[in-house]
Scaffold this motif. Structure first.
Motif, PDB file in Angstrom:
ATOM      1  N   LEU A  95       0.811  -1.222   0.000  1.00 31.80           N
ATOM      2  CA  LEU A  95       0.000   0.000   0.000  1.00 31.80           C
ATOM      3  C   LEU A  95       0.845   1.273   0.000  1.00 31.80           C
ATOM      4  O   LEU A  95       0.551   2.217  -0.743  1.00 31.80           O
ATOM      5  CB  LEU A  95      -0.962   0.004   1.192  1.00 31.80           C
ATOM      6  CG  LEU A  95      -2.060  -1.051   1.172  1.00 31.80           C
ATOM      7  CD1 LEU A  95      -2.964  -0.910   2.399  1.00 31.80           C
ATOM      8  CD2 LEU A  95      -2.875  -0.990  -0.096  1.00 31.80           C
ATOM      9  N   VAL A  96       1.875   1.311   0.827  1.00 34.82           N
ATOM     10  CA  VAL A  96       2.716   2.513   0.882  1.00 34.82           C
ATOM     11  C   VAL A  96       3.413   2.748  -0.458  1.00 34.82           C
ATOM     12  O   VAL A  96       3.346   3.861  -1.004  1.00 34.82           O
ATOM     13  CB  VAL A  96       3.720   2.460   2.057  1.00 34.82           C
ATOM     14  CG1 VAL A  96       4.720   3.604   1.972  1.00 34.82           C
ATOM     15  CG2 VAL A  96       2.977   2.489   3.385  1.00 34.82           C
ATOM     16  N   VAL A 122     -11.038  12.166   5.544  1.00 33.01           N
ATOM     17  CA  VAL A 122     -12.073  11.488   4.750  1.00 33.01           C
ATOM     18  C   VAL A 122     -11.663  10.041   4.484  1.00 33.01           C
ATOM     19  O   VAL A 122     -12.492   9.127   4.574  1.00 33.01           O
ATOM     20  CB  VAL A 122     -12.345  12.257   3.435  1.00 33.01           C
ATOM     21  CG1 VAL A 122     -13.231  11.452   2.504  1.00 33.01           C
ATOM     22  CG2 VAL A 122     -12.975  13.611   3.744  1.00 33.01           C
ATOM     23  N   TYR A 123     -10.390   9.820   4.167  1.00 31.76           N
ATOM     24  CA  TYR A 123      -9.902   8.460   3.935  1.00 31.76           C
ATOM     25  C   TYR A 123     -10.122   7.585   5.168  1.00 31.76           C
ATOM     26  O   TYR A 123     -10.614   6.457   5.073  1.00 31.76           O
ATOM     27  CB  TYR A 123      -8.420   8.476   3.547  1.00 31.76           C
ATOM     28  CG  TYR A 123      -7.823   7.102   3.387  1.00 31.76           C
ATOM     29  CD1 TYR A 123      -8.033   6.368   2.227  1.00 31.76           C
ATOM     30  CD2 TYR A 123      -7.072   6.524   4.405  1.00 31.76           C
ATOM     31  CE1 TYR A 123      -7.501   5.097   2.088  1.00 31.76           C
ATOM     32  CE2 TYR A 123      -6.530   5.266   4.281  1.00 31.76           C
ATOM     33  CZ  TYR A 123      -6.750   4.555   3.119  1.00 31.76           C
ATOM     34  OH  TYR A 123      -6.228   3.282   2.987  1.00 31.76           O
ATOM     35  N   LEU A 124      -9.773   8.107   6.329  1.00 34.64           N
ATOM     36  CA  LEU A 124      -9.922   7.339   7.567  1.00 34.64           C
ATOM     37  C   LEU A 124     -11.389   7.069   7.888  1.00 34.64           C
ATOM     38  O   LEU A 124     -11.750   5.960   8.304  1.00 34.64           O
ATOM     39  CB  LEU A 124      -9.241   8.052   8.732  1.00 34.64           C
ATOM     40  CG  LEU A 124      -7.716   8.094   8.668  1.00 34.64           C
ATOM     41  CD1 LEU A 124      -7.156   8.977   9.764  1.00 34.64           C
ATOM     42  CD2 LEU A 124      -7.133   6.683   8.740  1.00 34.64           C
ATOM     43  N   SER A 139      -7.451  -4.805  15.313  1.00 38.10           N
ATOM     44  CA  SER A 139      -6.118  -4.809  14.702  1.00 38.10           C
ATOM     45  C   SER A 139      -6.183  -4.415  13.222  1.00 38.10           C
ATOM     46  O   SER A 139      -5.301  -3.722  12.721  1.00 38.10           O
ATOM     47  CB  SER A 139      -5.459  -6.182  14.851  1.00 38.10           C
ATOM     48  OG  SER A 139      -6.248  -7.175  14.220  1.00 38.10           O
ATOM     49  N   VAL A 140      -7.214  -4.819  12.546  1.00 38.11           N
ATOM     50  CA  VAL A 140      -7.395  -4.447  11.135  1.00 38.11           C
ATOM     51  C   VAL A 140      -7.872  -3.004  11.030  1.00 38.11           C
ATOM     52  O   VAL A 140      -7.469  -2.272  10.121  1.00 38.11           O
ATOM     53  CB  VAL A 140      -8.373  -5.421  10.428  1.00 38.11           C
ATOM     54  CG1 VAL A 140      -8.717  -4.929   9.025  1.00 38.11           C
ATOM     55  CG2 VAL A 140      -7.783  -6.823  10.376  1.00 38.11           C
ATOM     56  N   GLN A 145      -4.854   3.992   9.330  1.00 37.94           N
ATOM     57  CA  GLN A 145      -4.012   4.986  10.003  1.00 37.94           C
ATOM     58  C   GLN A 145      -2.542   4.613   9.859  1.00 37.94           C
ATOM     59  O   GLN A 145      -1.690   5.481   9.659  1.00 37.94           O
ATOM     60  CB  GLN A 145      -4.389   5.110  11.481  1.00 37.94           C
ATOM     61  CG  GLN A 145      -3.598   6.172  12.220  1.00 37.94           C
ATOM     62  CD  GLN A 145      -3.897   7.570  11.730  1.00 37.94           C
ATOM     63  OE1 GLN A 145      -5.022   8.022  11.800  1.00 37.94           O
ATOM     64  NE2 GLN A 145      -2.881   8.266  11.212  1.00 37.94           N
ATOM     65  N   ARG A 146      -2.251   3.335   9.947  1.00 40.81           N
ATOM     66  CA  ARG A 146      -0.865   2.878   9.780  1.00 40.81           C
ATOM     67  C   ARG A 146      -0.345   3.254   8.392  1.00 40.81           C
ATOM     68  O   ARG A 146       0.789   3.711   8.251  1.00 40.81           O
ATOM     69  CB  ARG A 146      -0.762   1.369   9.996  1.00 40.81           C
ATOM     70  CG  ARG A 146       0.637   0.847   9.793  1.00 40.81           C
ATOM     71  CD  ARG A 146       0.754  -0.622  10.188  1.00 40.81           C
ATOM     72  NE  ARG A 146       2.057  -1.135   9.934  1.00 40.81           N
ATOM     73  CZ  ARG A 146       3.149  -0.874  10.670  1.00 40.81           C
ATOM     74  NH1 ARG A 146       3.073  -0.089  11.715  1.00 40.81           N
ATOM     75  NH2 ARG A 146       4.320  -1.402  10.365  1.00 40.81           N
ATOM     76  N   LEU A 147      -1.187   3.080   7.373  1.00 46.40           N
ATOM     77  CA  LEU A 147      -0.789   3.460   6.015  1.00 46.40           C
ATOM     78  C   LEU A 147      -0.408   4.937   5.956  1.00 46.40           C
ATOM     79  O   LEU A 147       0.658   5.295   5.452  1.00 46.40           O
ATOM     80  CB  LEU A 147      -1.918   3.163   5.027  1.00 46.40           C
ATOM     81  CG  LEU A 147      -1.766   3.802   3.641  1.00 46.40           C
ATOM     82  CD1 LEU A 147      -0.535   3.288   2.919  1.00 46.40           C
ATOM     83  CD2 LEU A 147      -3.011   3.586   2.816  1.00 46.40           C
TER      84      LEU A 147
END
Length: 160
Positions: A95-96, A122-124, A139-140, A145-147
Protein backbone atom coordinates in the motif's frame (compact mmCIF):
# COMPACT_ATOMS: atom_id res chain seq x y z
CA UNK A 1 -7.99 22.25 -11.35
CA UNK A 2 -8.64 25.71 -10.09
CA UNK A 3 -8.22 26.98 -13.66
CA UNK A 4 -11.11 24.68 -14.61
CA UNK A 5 -13.22 26.12 -11.79
CA UNK A 6 -13.29 22.77 -9.99
CA UNK A 7 -13.47 22.30 -6.24
CA UNK A 8 -10.09 20.84 -5.32
CA UNK A 9 -11.24 19.83 -1.84
CA UNK A 10 -14.27 17.98 -3.22
CA UNK A 11 -12.14 16.10 -5.74
CA UNK A 12 -9.54 15.23 -3.09
CA UNK A 13 -12.29 13.92 -0.83
CA UNK A 14 -13.71 11.82 -3.66
CA UNK A 15 -10.22 10.43 -4.25
CA UNK A 16 -9.93 9.56 -0.56
CA UNK A 17 -13.23 7.68 -0.64
CA UNK A 18 -12.25 5.90 -3.85
CA UNK A 19 -8.92 4.89 -2.36
CA UNK A 20 -10.59 3.61 0.81
CA UNK A 21 -12.99 1.50 -1.27
CA UNK A 22 -10.12 0.21 -3.37
CA UNK A 23 -8.04 -0.75 -0.31
CA UNK A 24 -10.57 -2.02 2.20
CA UNK A 25 -13.55 -3.14 0.10
CA UNK A 26 -11.87 -4.44 -3.06
CA UNK A 27 -8.64 -5.40 -1.22
CA UNK A 28 -6.41 -3.99 -3.98
CA UNK A 29 -3.24 -1.92 -3.47
CA UNK A 30 -3.97 0.55 -6.27
CA UNK A 31 -0.50 0.39 -7.82
CA UNK A 32 -0.44 2.69 -10.84
CA UNK A 33 -4.21 3.30 -10.91
CA UNK A 34 -5.18 6.61 -12.41
CA UNK A 35 -7.75 9.16 -11.35
CA UNK A 36 -9.08 11.01 -14.36
CA UNK A 37 -11.55 13.85 -14.72
CA UNK A 38 -14.32 13.22 -17.19
CA UNK A 39 -17.77 14.46 -17.95
CA UNK A 40 -20.93 13.37 -19.61
CA UNK A 41 -23.27 15.27 -21.83
CA UNK A 42 -26.57 16.50 -20.44
CA UNK A 43 -29.95 16.68 -22.08
CA UNK A 44 -31.41 20.10 -22.68
CA UNK A 45 -35.13 19.43 -22.33
CA UNK A 46 -36.27 22.92 -23.26
CA UNK A 47 -38.03 23.15 -26.57
CA UNK A 48 -36.34 25.22 -29.27
CA UNK A 49 -38.06 28.49 -30.13
CA UNK A 50 -41.01 27.89 -32.45
CA UNK A 51 -41.17 24.18 -31.64
CA UNK A 52 -44.66 23.46 -30.38
CA UNK A 53 -45.19 19.73 -30.86
CA UNK A 54 -45.14 18.53 -27.26
CA UNK A 55 -46.51 15.14 -28.31
CA UNK A 56 -43.18 14.11 -29.86
CA UNK A 57 -41.20 11.43 -27.98
CA UNK A 58 -38.80 12.81 -25.34
CA UNK A 59 -35.70 11.97 -27.38
CA UNK A 60 -37.05 14.15 -30.18
CA UNK A 61 -37.60 17.08 -27.86
CA UNK A 62 -34.25 17.19 -26.15
CA UNK A 63 -30.93 18.28 -27.50
CA UNK A 64 -27.63 16.94 -26.26
CA UNK A 65 -25.60 19.66 -24.59
CA UNK A 66 -21.91 18.81 -24.59
CA UNK A 67 -20.96 22.08 -22.93
CA UNK A 68 -22.95 21.67 -19.73
CA UNK A 69 -21.88 18.29 -18.42
CA UNK A 70 -21.11 17.38 -14.85
CA UNK A 71 -17.50 16.63 -13.97
CA UNK A 72 -16.85 13.17 -12.56
CA UNK A 73 -13.78 11.51 -11.13
CA UNK A 74 -13.00 8.15 -12.71
CA UNK A 75 -10.49 5.54 -11.56
CA UNK A 76 -9.00 3.11 -14.05
CA UNK A 77 -5.88 1.27 -15.23
CA UNK A 78 -5.67 -1.59 -12.76
CA UNK A 79 -3.15 -3.67 -14.71
CA UNK A 80 -0.41 -3.28 -12.08
CA UNK A 81 -2.70 -3.46 -9.04
CA UNK A 82 -2.35 -6.42 -6.69
CA UNK A 83 -4.52 -8.11 -4.09
CA UNK A 84 -3.68 -7.33 -0.48
CA UNK A 85 -4.06 -9.07 2.82
CA UNK A 86 -5.00 -6.99 5.83
CA UNK A 87 -1.58 -7.17 7.47
CA UNK A 88 1.11 -4.70 8.54
CA UNK A 89 3.39 -6.39 6.01
CA UNK A 90 1.09 -5.62 3.06
CA UNK A 91 0.54 -2.07 4.28
CA UNK A 92 4.32 -1.54 4.26
CA UNK A 93 5.23 -3.50 1.13
CA UNK A 94 2.20 -2.90 -1.10
CA UNK A 95 0.00 0.00 0.00
CA UNK A 96 2.72 2.51 0.88
CA UNK A 97 4.69 1.98 -2.35
CA UNK A 98 1.48 2.13 -4.39
CA UNK A 99 0.42 5.36 -2.71
CA UNK A 100 3.80 7.02 -3.16
CA UNK A 101 4.58 5.46 -6.53
CA UNK A 102 1.52 6.73 -8.33
CA UNK A 103 1.89 9.96 -10.21
CA UNK A 104 1.28 12.69 -7.67
CA UNK A 105 -2.49 12.28 -7.71
CA UNK A 106 -2.91 12.24 -3.97
CA UNK A 107 -2.48 15.36 -1.85
CA UNK A 108 0.90 15.78 -0.22
CA UNK A 109 1.42 17.41 3.19
CA UNK A 110 4.37 19.53 2.05
CA UNK A 111 2.34 20.99 -0.83
CA UNK A 112 -0.95 21.78 0.95
CA UNK A 113 -1.19 20.74 4.60
CA UNK A 114 -4.87 21.62 4.94
CA UNK A 115 -5.80 19.60 1.85
CA UNK A 116 -3.68 16.69 3.11
CA UNK A 117 -5.42 16.79 6.51
CA UNK A 118 -8.87 16.83 4.90
CA UNK A 119 -7.91 14.00 2.53
CA UNK A 120 -6.64 11.89 5.44
CA UNK A 121 -9.74 12.57 7.54
CA UNK A 122 -12.07 11.49 4.75
CA UNK A 123 -9.90 8.46 3.94
CA UNK A 124 -9.92 7.34 7.57
CA UNK A 125 -13.66 7.89 7.97
CA UNK A 126 -14.49 5.97 4.78
CA UNK A 127 -12.05 3.20 5.68
CA UNK A 128 -13.54 2.84 9.14
CA UNK A 129 -17.07 2.63 7.75
CA UNK A 130 -16.07 -0.09 5.30
CA UNK A 131 -14.11 -2.16 7.83
CA UNK A 132 -16.72 -1.76 10.57
CA UNK A 133 -19.50 -2.88 8.21
CA UNK A 134 -17.43 -5.97 7.43
CA UNK A 135 -16.95 -6.71 11.13
CA UNK A 136 -13.15 -6.65 11.26
CA UNK A 137 -11.21 -6.78 14.52
CA UNK A 138 -9.52 -3.73 16.03
CA UNK A 139 -6.12 -4.81 14.70
CA UNK A 140 -7.39 -4.45 11.14
CA UNK A 141 -9.25 -1.22 11.95
CA UNK A 142 -5.88 0.43 12.63
CA UNK A 143 -4.38 -0.37 9.22
CA UNK A 144 -5.66 2.75 7.40
CA UNK A 145 -4.01 4.99 10.00
CA UNK A 146 -0.87 2.88 9.78
CA UNK A 147 -0.79 3.46 6.01
CA UNK A 148 -1.00 7.22 6.43
CA UNK A 149 1.62 7.21 9.19
CA UNK A 150 4.02 5.22 7.00
CA UNK A 151 3.41 7.49 4.01
CA UNK A 152 4.27 10.49 6.19
CA UNK A 153 7.37 8.76 7.56
CA UNK A 154 8.66 7.95 4.07
CA UNK A 155 7.91 11.45 2.78
CA UNK A 156 9.82 12.98 5.71
CA UNK A 157 12.76 10.63 5.09
CA UNK A 158 12.98 11.80 1.48
CA UNK A 159 12.72 15.48 2.46
CA UNK A 160 15.76 15.41 4.66
Amino acid sequence: MEDLDLEVLELANDMAIGLAILHWQARVDGMDVEFVLGSSATWDRTLPTGYEDESAPPHKQGLINFKRGGVHLWMFDFDKANRIEFTDHDVNTKLVPAFLGNDPYYPRPHVDKELWDDFCGVYLKASEAILRAKGFKQSVMGLPQRLLNEVLRVLKEHEG
